[in-house]
Design a protein around this motif. Structure first.
Motif, PDB file in Angstrom:
ATOM      1  N   ASN A 108       0.849  -1.193   0.000  1.00 33.01           N
ATOM      2  CA  ASN A 108       0.000   0.000   0.000  1.00 33.01           C
ATOM      3  C   ASN A 108       0.880   1.237   0.000  1.00 33.01           C
ATOM      4  N   LEU A 109       0.628   2.106  -0.968  1.00 33.15           N
ATOM      5  CA  LEU A 109       1.378   3.354  -1.066  1.00 33.15           C
ATOM      6  C   LEU A 109       0.671   4.391  -0.199  1.00 33.15           C
ATOM      7  N   ALA A 110       1.201   4.632   0.999  1.00 32.03           N
ATOM      8  CA  ALA A 110       0.611   5.636   1.881  1.00 32.03           C
ATOM      9  C   ALA A 110       1.230   6.993   1.562  1.00 32.03           C
ATOM     10  N   SER A 111       0.917   8.018   2.367  1.00 33.54           N
ATOM     11  CA  SER A 111       1.350   9.366   2.000  1.00 33.54           C
ATOM     12  C   SER A 111       2.877   9.454   1.890  1.00 33.54           C
ATOM     13  N   ASP A 112       3.601   8.956   2.893  1.00 35.05           N
ATOM     14  CA  ASP A 112       5.058   9.130   2.857  1.00 35.05           C
ATOM     15  C   ASP A 112       5.804   7.818   3.069  1.00 35.05           C
ATOM     16  N   HIS A 113       5.091   6.697   2.979  1.00 34.90           N
ATOM     17  CA  HIS A 113       5.775   5.413   3.162  1.00 34.90           C
ATOM     18  C   HIS A 113       5.021   4.292   2.459  1.00 34.90           C
ATOM     19  N   LEU A 114       5.654   3.137   2.414  1.00 35.90           N
ATOM     20  CA  LEU A 114       4.985   1.947   1.886  1.00 35.90           C
ATOM     21  C   LEU A 114       4.610   1.069   3.050  1.00 35.90           C
ATOM     22  N   ARG A 115       3.429   0.483   2.962  1.00 32.07           N
ATOM     23  CA  ARG A 115       3.014  -0.471   3.984  1.00 32.07           C
ATOM     24  C   ARG A 115       2.950  -1.836   3.303  1.00 32.07           C
ATOM     25  N   LEU A 116       3.661  -2.791   3.868  1.00 33.99           N
ATOM     26  CA  LEU A 116       3.759  -4.097   3.231  1.00 33.99           C
ATOM     27  C   LEU A 116       3.196  -5.181   4.141  1.00 33.99           C
ATOM     28  N   ILE A 117       2.528  -6.146   3.533  1.00 38.08           N
ATOM     29  CA  ILE A 117       2.209  -7.381   4.251  1.00 38.08           C
ATOM     30  C   ILE A 117       3.155  -8.429   3.657  1.00 38.08           C
ATOM     31  N   VAL A 118       4.031  -8.946   4.500  1.00 34.76           N
ATOM     32  CA  VAL A 118       5.120  -9.803   4.036  1.00 34.76           C
ATOM     33  C   VAL A 118       4.916 -11.211   4.578  1.00 34.76           C
ATOM     34  N   SER A 119       4.996 -12.198   3.698  1.00 36.00           N
ATOM     35  CA  SER A 119       4.805 -13.575   4.153  1.00 36.00           C
ATOM     36  C   SER A 119       6.034 -14.028   4.940  1.00 36.00           C
ATOM     37  N   PRO A 120       5.865 -15.034   5.808  1.00 31.70           N
ATOM     38  CA  PRO A 120       6.973 -15.475   6.656  1.00 31.70           C
ATOM     39  C   PRO A 120       8.181 -15.984   5.837  1.00 31.70           C
ATOM     40  N   ASP A 121       7.967 -16.358   4.567  1.00 31.04           N
ATOM     41  CA  ASP A 121       9.078 -16.866   3.743  1.00 31.04           C
ATOM     42  C   ASP A 121      10.078 -15.782   3.359  1.00 31.04           C
ATOM     43  N   LEU A 122       9.651 -14.545   3.440  1.00 29.93           N
ATOM     44  CA  LEU A 122      10.518 -13.464   2.975  1.00 29.93           C
ATOM     45  C   LEU A 122      11.009 -12.674   4.180  1.00 29.93           C
ATOM     46  N   ARG A 123      12.322 -12.578   4.332  1.00 28.48           N
ATOM     47  CA  ARG A 123      12.868 -11.823   5.453  1.00 28.48           C
ATOM     48  C   ARG A 123      13.004 -10.352   5.068  1.00 28.48           C
ATOM     49  N   ILE A 124      12.832  -9.486   6.037  1.00 22.46           N
ATOM     50  CA  ILE A 124      12.878  -8.056   5.760  1.00 22.46           C
ATOM     51  C   ILE A 124      14.278  -7.648   5.260  1.00 22.46           C
ATOM     52  N   GLU A 125      15.305  -8.378   5.714  1.00 25.11           N
ATOM     53  CA  GLU A 125      16.670  -8.073   5.257  1.00 25.11           C
ATOM     54  C   GLU A 125      16.789  -8.251   3.743  1.00 25.11           C
ATOM     55  N   GLN A 126      16.051  -9.250   3.234  1.00 25.15           N
ATOM     56  CA  GLN A 126      16.102  -9.482   1.782  1.00 25.15           C
ATOM     57  C   GLN A 126      15.500  -8.303   1.015  1.00 25.15           C
ATOM     58  N   ILE A 127      14.414  -7.775   1.557  1.00 26.74           N
ATOM     59  CA  ILE A 127      13.775  -6.618   0.915  1.00 26.74           C
ATOM     60  C   ILE A 127      14.732  -5.429   0.953  1.00 26.74           C
ATOM     61  N   GLN A 128      15.302  -5.235   2.123  1.00 30.15           N
ATOM     62  CA  GLN A 128      16.227  -4.128   2.346  1.00 30.15           C
ATOM     63  C   GLN A 128      17.388  -4.185   1.346  1.00 30.15           C
ATOM     64  N   GLN A 129      17.955  -5.382   1.223  1.00 28.25           N
ATOM     65  CA  GLN A 129      19.105  -5.568   0.348  1.00 28.25           C
ATOM     66  C   GLN A 129      18.735  -5.261  -1.103  1.00 28.25           C
ATOM     67  N   ARG A 130      17.589  -5.745  -1.505  1.00 30.91           N
ATOM     68  CA  ARG A 130      17.138  -5.546  -2.887  1.00 30.91           C
ATOM     69  C   ARG A 130      16.969  -4.050  -3.189  1.00 30.91           C
ATOM     70  N   LEU A 131      16.433  -3.319  -2.218  1.00 25.44           N
ATOM     71  CA  LEU A 131      16.235  -1.879  -2.403  1.00 25.44           C
ATOM     72  C   LEU A 131      17.572  -1.148  -2.485  1.00 25.44           C
ATOM     73  N   ILE A 132      18.503  -1.548  -1.618  1.00 18.85           N
ATOM     74  CA  ILE A 132      19.817  -0.891  -1.608  1.00 18.85           C
ATOM     75  C   ILE A 132      20.541  -1.148  -2.937  1.00 18.85           C
ATOM     76  N   GLU A 133      20.446  -2.378  -3.411  1.00 20.40           N
ATOM     77  CA  GLU A 133      21.061  -2.709  -4.721  1.00 20.40           C
ATOM     78  C   GLU A 133      20.518  -1.821  -5.833  1.00 20.40           C
ATOM     79  N   ALA A 134      19.232  -1.465  -5.727  1.00 22.15           N
ATOM     80  CA  ALA A 134      18.613  -0.651  -6.776  1.00 22.15           C
ATOM     81  C   ALA A 134      18.859   0.847  -6.562  1.00 22.15           C
ATOM     82  N   GLY A 135      19.663   1.162  -5.556  1.00 21.10           N
ATOM     83  CA  GLY A 135      20.004   2.570  -5.321  1.00 21.10           C
ATOM     84  C   GLY A 135      18.923   3.356  -4.594  1.00 21.10           C
ATOM     85  N   ILE A 136      18.007   2.656  -3.937  1.00 16.42           N
ATOM     86  CA  ILE A 136      16.955   3.339  -3.176  1.00 16.42           C
ATOM     87  C   ILE A 136      17.525   3.761  -1.823  1.00 16.42           C
TER      88      ILE A 136
END
Lengths: 311, 299
Positions: B251-279
């Motif tokens: 969900n794209l909220a006003s100044d952040h993203l709200r995510l519902i993440v399944s137990p299979d996906l660790r938040i570190e993985q999301i973080q890493q993917r974003l950093i790789e993309a220069g976010i």
């Protein structure tokens, strides 16, 4: 200023004895979303209809992308995409036929609207449904088609009158994602009225309308800061006891339900005193506390202040 | 506690379209049952069957102890119904409208008119014509008309659609008051804060009841965790995250993203993917599940 695509100056409109819009001035620039909020009957729809020229003003002026609608209504209207509160689709026509009809009514030649149609249908996610009858679309898809129709003429100005009323949360979230992408990709000026404060929070600026008057305007964070430090969240059991004790506190101005929690609006400077006092009272009366703390005000808290007429 | 609504495999087809698909649930007397779902998920069709206005294709339902198929009249005599499209006569006053509905239901007790107007606090406007009323007053009048015959069960179909935040709360105060008087309530809404006000919530999708429980239990059972990400540029971050396997909802909220993440996906993985993309990630924090998250997770 060329980037002010919507400029309304001192607009007024009465219906008989009822002053529907009173001296409203507002400006919306390219790349901005301006959210119009206010109690039911405050004049939001009337104001939007004055801005798109569907209603004549009693006094005041409207200029759209530099065209004064009193003198250049045709050119002014060419700049606008308008999604009405209860927009109509031709249910027996397909998605594509609806777009064609809409484009032709607006006088667009096929060389303009055909490529544009492909582009916006892809954008709203209906590219695979061009041959489906509008009547066979789900509620969310109808909503997207409504938006596509409003965008077919590449408007520099988009006017949306409660576009998500009666729409489920998933469709609502998708819709706003589209609006925010549109803003990034095409940079229109958008004016949207809404009863949802989480939507108002996504706007660049928000104007609060009450009895036809624009009583306050600002960015969401400016509006929230008006009651900074004065909102306390209270949660626990039994809720009726919590609500009663909170309401009877002399420094609590207002108690409202926010989902499973209560929001208390506290007299300025008294939040800490109230928190301590309520804590004792609730425990003393056998209540159970899950949360009693100062929180960042939400736009809905601010709405309640304005709707009450407290300054 | 007695049962106000009981359905068993309640089903309705329109041609090949399965509008309501083998619905089995119970609502106890005195509950406020929130019935949620997207447009077209079968909510209104269910209510019409429960009122005996539409025949089930299969299955059965009992409302207040009566079979909806064979005892529709008894059901309707004891149930109230209100929707946004409730018919009110614009040229009649509040009192005249209520008197009309009293007549329809065979209530010939003048005291009842005053009683209903008193309990919904509309006495002061009783001689005003409907055409001169604001949306909030019309809504109260529609509710008054729906309860004029003292129903034991009240169906409210999106009663607060398009109503402002203050008027919505005022309307819920009325719902609570009716509930406290012992009336069972079944209500549909697209406002997820209102779902929190219900004692029980059911979530529909494509004609099927996917979950039914108390709001708190539904939140605890959410099949994933909530994360909020503050990052720049936010839309690019959203586009990247949407492609990751294990993202249940975004969900794209006003100044952040709200995510519902399944137990299979660790938040570190999301973080890493974003950093790789220069976010540029400014903040990343867990969130508490809301009813909106619950609704989204089931869609």
């Amino acid at each position: 200023m060329p980037d002010k695509l919507i400029e309304a100056d001192d607009l007024s409109k009465a219906f008989g004895q009822t002053q529907a819009v009173v001296g409203v001035s507002l400006q919306v620039a390219s790349g901005e979303i301006y959210g119009l909020v206010g109690p039911d009957g405050a004049g939001k729809t009337t104001l939007l209809r004055l801005l798109c020229g569907a209603l004549h003003v009693d006094s005041g002026t409207v200029s759209l992308a530099g065209f004064d609608i009193a003198h250049h209504v045709e050119q002014a209207r060419e700049q606008i995409g308008y999604l009405a509160q209860r927009f109509s689709l031709y249910e027996e026509l397909t998605v594509m036929e609806n777009l064609k009809f809409f484009a032709e009514v607006r006088g667009l030649p096929a060389k303009d609207w055909l490529p544009r149609s492909q582009e916006i249908l892809t954008f709203v996610g209906l590219a695979d449904f061009t041959g489906r009858r509008a009547g066979q679309l789900s509620g969310g898809m109808k909503q997207k088609l409504g938006l596509a129709l409003a965008l077919v003429n590449r408007p520099r100005i988009l006017l949306l009158d409660e576009p998500t009323t009666g729409v489920d949360p998933l469709t609502r979230q998708d819709f706003w994602e589209l609006i925010i992408k549109l803003l990034r990709d095409e940079g229109p000026a958008i004016l949207v009225s809404t009863p949802y404060m989480d939507e108002a929070d996504r706007c660049t600026r928000v104007g609060f309308l009450r009895t036809g008057k624009l009583i306050r305007e600002g960015t969401p964070s400016e509006l929230r800061s008006l009651i900074l430090g004065r909102v306390v969240e209270l949660a626990g059991q039994p809720q009726s006891l919590l609500a009663r004790l909170a309401s009877s506190d002399e420094d609590v101005e207002n108690v409202q339900r926010f989902g499973s929690r209560l929001h208390l609006r506290i007299r300025a400077g008294q939040s800490e005193v109230v928190i301590q006092r309520l804590n004792e009272k609730i425990i003393g009366n056998g209540g159970k506390l899950d949360s009693l703390r100062m929180i960042e005000p939400q736009l809905e808290d601010v709405f309640i202040v304005f709707a009450e007429g407290v300054s | 506690m007695s049962t106000a609504i009981h359905t068993e495999n309640l089903t309705r087809r329109f041609g090949n379209f399965l509008a309501v698909d083998h619905l089995s649930f119970e609502v106890q007397t005195g509950q406020i049952f929130g019935y949620l779902g997207a447009n077209g998920s079968g909510k209104t069709t269910t209510i019409r069957m429960l009122l005996g206005l539409l025949h089930p294709s299969e299955g059965s339902a009992r409302v207040l102890g009566y079979e909806v198929i064979t005892q529709a009249e008894q059901v309707r005599a004891r149930s109230g119904y209100m929707s946004q499209k409730f018919a009110l006569y614009n040229e009649l006053t509040i009192r005249e409208n209520l008197a009309f509905y009293a007549g329809v239901y065979g209530v010939n007790d003048a005291k009842r008119l005053n009683e209903v107007m008193g309990s919904l606090d509309i006495e002061s406007h009783q001689n005003q014509r409907v055409q001169d009323l604001s949306a909030g007053w019309r809504q109260r009048l529609a509710l008054a008309a729906a309860i004029i015959h003292r129903p034991g069960l009240l169906f409210l179909d999106e009663p607060t659609s398009g109503v402002d935040p203050v008027a919505r709360r005022a309307f819920w105060d009325l719902i609570y008051a009716l509930s406290a008087d012992g009336i069972t309530i079944m209500v549909t809404t697209h406002y997820m804060d209102e779902a929190e006000y219900c004692s029980m919530v059911g979530i529909m999708r494509a004609g099927r009841l996917l979950a039914i429980d108390e709001p708190d239990n539904l939140k605890h059972k959410l099949p994933g965790s909530i994360w909020q990400i503050f990052a720049e540029p936010l839309l690019t971050a959203l586009e990247i995250i949407k492609k990751l396997p294990g993202i249940i909802r975004t969900n794209l909220a006003s100044d952040h993203l709200r995510l519902i993440v399944s137990p299979d996906l660790r938040i570190e993985q999301i973080q890493q993917r974003l950093i790789e993309a220069g976010i540029c990630i400014q903040k990343l924090q867990p969130g508490e599940p809301s009813m909106e998250d619950v609704f989204m997770a089931y869609q």
